[in-house]
Enzyme design. Structure first.
Site, PDB file in Angstrom:
ATOM      1  N   ASN A 129     -34.837  11.920 -13.838  1.00 58.43           N
ATOM      2  CA  ASN A 129     -36.208  12.109 -13.380  1.00 58.43           C
ATOM      3  C   ASN A 129     -37.015  12.782 -14.487  1.00 58.43           C
ATOM      4  O   ASN A 129     -37.049  14.004 -14.599  1.00 58.43           O
ATOM      5  CB  ASN A 129     -36.208  12.967 -12.105  1.00 58.43           C
ATOM      6  CG  ASN A 129     -37.576  13.006 -11.441  1.00 58.43           C
ATOM      7  OD1 ASN A 129     -38.553  12.488 -11.984  1.00 58.43           O
ATOM      8  ND2 ASN A 129     -37.647  13.626 -10.278  1.00 58.43           N
ATOM      9  N   ASP A 321     -30.660 -12.034 -11.377  1.00 62.68           N
ATOM     10  CA  ASP A 321     -29.979 -11.716 -10.130  1.00 62.68           C
ATOM     11  C   ASP A 321     -29.615 -12.996  -9.364  1.00 62.68           C
ATOM     12  O   ASP A 321     -30.287 -14.011  -9.495  1.00 62.68           O
ATOM     13  CB  ASP A 321     -30.943 -10.870  -9.280  1.00 62.68           C
ATOM     14  CG  ASP A 321     -30.308 -10.354  -8.012  1.00 62.68           C
ATOM     15  OD1 ASP A 321     -29.285  -9.652  -8.108  1.00 62.68           O
ATOM     16  OD2 ASP A 321     -30.834 -10.657  -6.923  1.00 62.68           O
ATOM     17  N   GLU A 350     -26.132 -13.580 -12.934  1.00 61.23           N
ATOM     18  CA  GLU A 350     -25.144 -13.011 -12.016  1.00 61.23           C
ATOM     19  C   GLU A 350     -24.546 -14.135 -11.175  1.00 61.23           C
ATOM     20  O   GLU A 350     -25.212 -14.686 -10.305  1.00 61.23           O
ATOM     21  CB  GLU A 350     -25.794 -11.976 -11.087  1.00 61.23           C
ATOM     22  CG  GLU A 350     -24.780 -11.360 -10.143  1.00 61.23           C
ATOM     23  CD  GLU A 350     -25.383 -10.809  -8.853  1.00 61.23           C
ATOM     24  OE1 GLU A 350     -24.752  -9.937  -8.231  1.00 61.23           O
ATOM     25  OE2 GLU A 350     -26.473 -11.248  -8.439  1.00 61.23           O
TER      26      GLU A 350
HETATM   27 CA    CA Z   1     -40.008  10.809 -11.152  1.00 62.52          CA
END
Ligand code: CA
Length: 607
Positions: A129, A321, A350
């Site tokens: 983060n 994907d 994938e």
């Molecule tokens: Ca954040």
């Protein structure tokens, strides 16, 4: 006349009528200058478009049964220069203008990926983060909830960019981000597989420009970036779902109809039409409407999103994907178009199968009985992944376990170019390898030694380097735990080494050692592979070229050391006298006879 002027003044930039123009910008210097614009706005379908921008020609306009859409086909010729083109939409006396940006496409050949690379897979919400200011964003339905394994945890693009030095020192050469595009879903939006805008980074991860900056910063360190894309489906809160461009934009059924997830129906000579139809057209999940790639407007829209992101961000690779779920011919045309526009560009699809017989159907240059050619540069080698689980999870006797690896690789004749396969011990969709194989550091070390020295392009899932646990039976969210050190106030940090347990430190040092060794080892990148039938719990193989040879020995016995007899591998050892195990640093004076400890891997550089 006065009325017209007032109208023009009221609608200066078309903002009141036009709410979407996709792609939002485009590029000069493309080899194929054709461009399809999707314009969305109230009754925009009843307008016509002109532009006097030098080098741009409006070829045609296509309308669907929804009057709020207009598809405009432009030809951006070689004469067009970067700049702002004014598109004028006219209906009777009404005029709307829209400023459309043209940028210069990046020059130079695609960087590509090959067996010299190691790709680090991370989930943006769960890695780091970097900015708490974007944890909650107005207009986004789901807000921060770190206590919920399936909630948003606050990781972002800045967090990744800030920690590129860590990844570089770990020895990886590329990173693959799970999807970061906008997923404005009501729940489980953190995983990113429910796109709600193909052209917009989720603001909780940061802006498009922040993604471009991440790629640039990776390039500065000699690393590359793979973007995860999904053509099969969208999120149920994609803006299209409020006003579908056409009835056949998505596959619709009288009631919710799920795919059968049986991707073998494509190559199965006995598959029923019903099963094939459900495979392709059924929805992946109730929150994931299935796109109709057989609609040429959808096809072009999707292809352009990939070209846009490559050119916009100077991207190095795409991981597609659920590759077998969209319409296969369209996917083949897509891969071809990307290759034509950006030669050497890397795409890994994938393809989720147990068996190489099924997986190899999608491989580059594969000659299939039905004539299908995917044009796909690389695919995910799930059969090899499952073989590593069976080889190391301790349910088989030591020799049969090693034979799983040997037998799987013996089927490589099914792939025209097996060295292109992306190989891995685990990923975000399965129980982590460490957990799967009994949470043993010794077994982790053997598994990593194998995956980093056999053929293919290794991919490492974030957290593997510190033997993070993750059990699928506890829910997918727990496979994607927060990376220690990525959040302000984390007591434990992989980035600084603070608070790691001894086994975690050991695993991290080991991973760093092998990856950095691998990085410079040509014989692992381009050398051939030769392996010997496992016996007595031992699997031995060689990576070799004219200049170099590396002998890998896996002793899968629980408690017993073993003596390795060089004569059993005479054709590979001939001409070499000694070697050094790069893991322990131990010198092997006599290749004719040396011991290996139980549950141990040796990677021996021969001299
Ligand atoms: Ca954040």
């Amino acid at each position: 006349m006065i009325v017209l002027l007032m109208l023009t003044a009221l609608l200066p930039a078309g903002a009141q009528v036009i709410d979407h123009v996709d792609p939002p910008s485009w590029f000069t210097g493309m080899k194929d200058g054709s461009l399809q614009l999707m314009v969305h706005g109230k009754e925009i379908g009843s307008y016509a478009v002109t532009t006097d921008y030098p080098g741009i020609e409006v070829k045609t306009m296509v309308r669907t049964e929804n009057p709020n859409y207009l598809f405009v086909y432009l030809d951006i010729t070689g004469k067009a220069l970067p700049g702002t083109a004014t598109l004028t939409f006219t209906r009777g006396k009404q005029k709307i203008t829209h400023e459309y940006q043209l940028f210069e496409r990046p020059g130079g050949p695609a960087r590509g990926f090959n067996s010299s690379d190691v790709i680090y897979l991370l989930m943006p919400d769960r890695f780091a983060n970097g900015s708490t200011s974007n944890d909650n964003v107005e207009g986004m339905t789901e807000q921060l909830n770190r206590a919920n394994p399936g909630g948003r945890h606050g990781g972002d693009l800045k967090g990744i960019t800030d920690n590129l030095d860590y990844l570089h020192s770990l020895g990886v050469t590329g990173i693959w981000l799970n999807p970061f595009l906008e997923n404005n879903q009501h729940h489980s939006s953190y995983h990113g597989y429910s796109t709600t805008d193909f052209y917009k980074s989720d603001p909780r991860y940061g802006s498009n420009e922040e993604f471009r900056n991440l790629v640039a910063e990776a390039h500065k360190r000699g690393m590359k970036v793979v973007m995860d894309m999904i053509f099969n489906h969208i999120g149920s809160f994609h803006w299209w779902m409020k006003d579908l461009p056409s009835n056949d934009w998505i596959h619709q059924f009288d009631e919710f109809t799920r795919t059968n997830y049986r991707a073998s129906t494509y190559m199965d000579p006995y598959a029923s039409e019903k099963d094939k139809m459900l495979m392709e057209k059924g929805w992946f999940d109730i929150t994931m409407p299935d796109l109709n790639q057989s609609n040429p407007l959808v096809e072009t829209y999707l292809i352009q999103t990939s070209l846009w992101w490559i050119a916009f961000s100077d991207l190095d690779g795409i991981r597609m994907d659920t590759y077998p779920y969209p319409q296969p011919d369209m996917m083949a045309r897509w891969a071809k178009r990307v290759e034509e526009e950006f030669p050497g560009f890397f795409i890994v699809g994938e393809v989720w199968y147990d068996d190489p017989s099924h997986a190899s159907y999608w491989a580059l240059n594969k000659v299939n009985p039905d004539g299908y050619r995917s044009n796909l540069p690389s695919l995910t080698d799930l059969p090899l992944c499952f073989a590593t689980h069976r080889a190391f999870e301790g349910k088989l006797n030591p020799t049969d376990a090693m034979s799983r690896l040997y037998n799987l690789l013996s089927q490589d004749f099914l792939y025209p170019e097996p060295f292109r396969n992306v190989i891995f011990l685990d990923n975000h969709d399965m129980t982590r390898f460490f957990t799967q194989t009994g949470s043993s550091l010794d077994i982790y070390k053997m598994g990593l030694a194998f995956i980093m020295t056999t053929r293919g392009i290794p991919q490492l899932y974030y957290g593997t380097e510190i033997i993070m646990e993750g059990d699928k039976s506890k829910g997918d969210g727990r496979l994607r735990d927060d990376f220690p050190g990525g959040w302000p106030g984390d007591g434990k940090s992989v980035f600084t080494g603070t608070g790691l347990t001894d086994p975690e430190k050991d695993a991290l040092d080991y991973t760093r050692l092998i990856l950095n060794w691998r990085k410079t080892k040509d014989v692992i990148h381009t050398g051939k592979l030769k392996h010997y039938i496992p016996a007595d719990g031992i699997y031995v193989y060689f990576r070799y070229s004219n200049d170099e040879s590396v002998m890998v020995v896996l002793n899968n016995n629980e408690k017993e050391s073993r003596t390795i007899h060089g004569e059993n591998y005479a054709e590979s050892i001939e001409g070499f006298k000694e070697g050094t195990d790069i893991i322990s640093g131990r010198k092997i004076e006599d290749l004719g006879s040396f011991t290996i400890a139980p549950k141990t891997a040796m990677i021996i550089e021969l001299k």
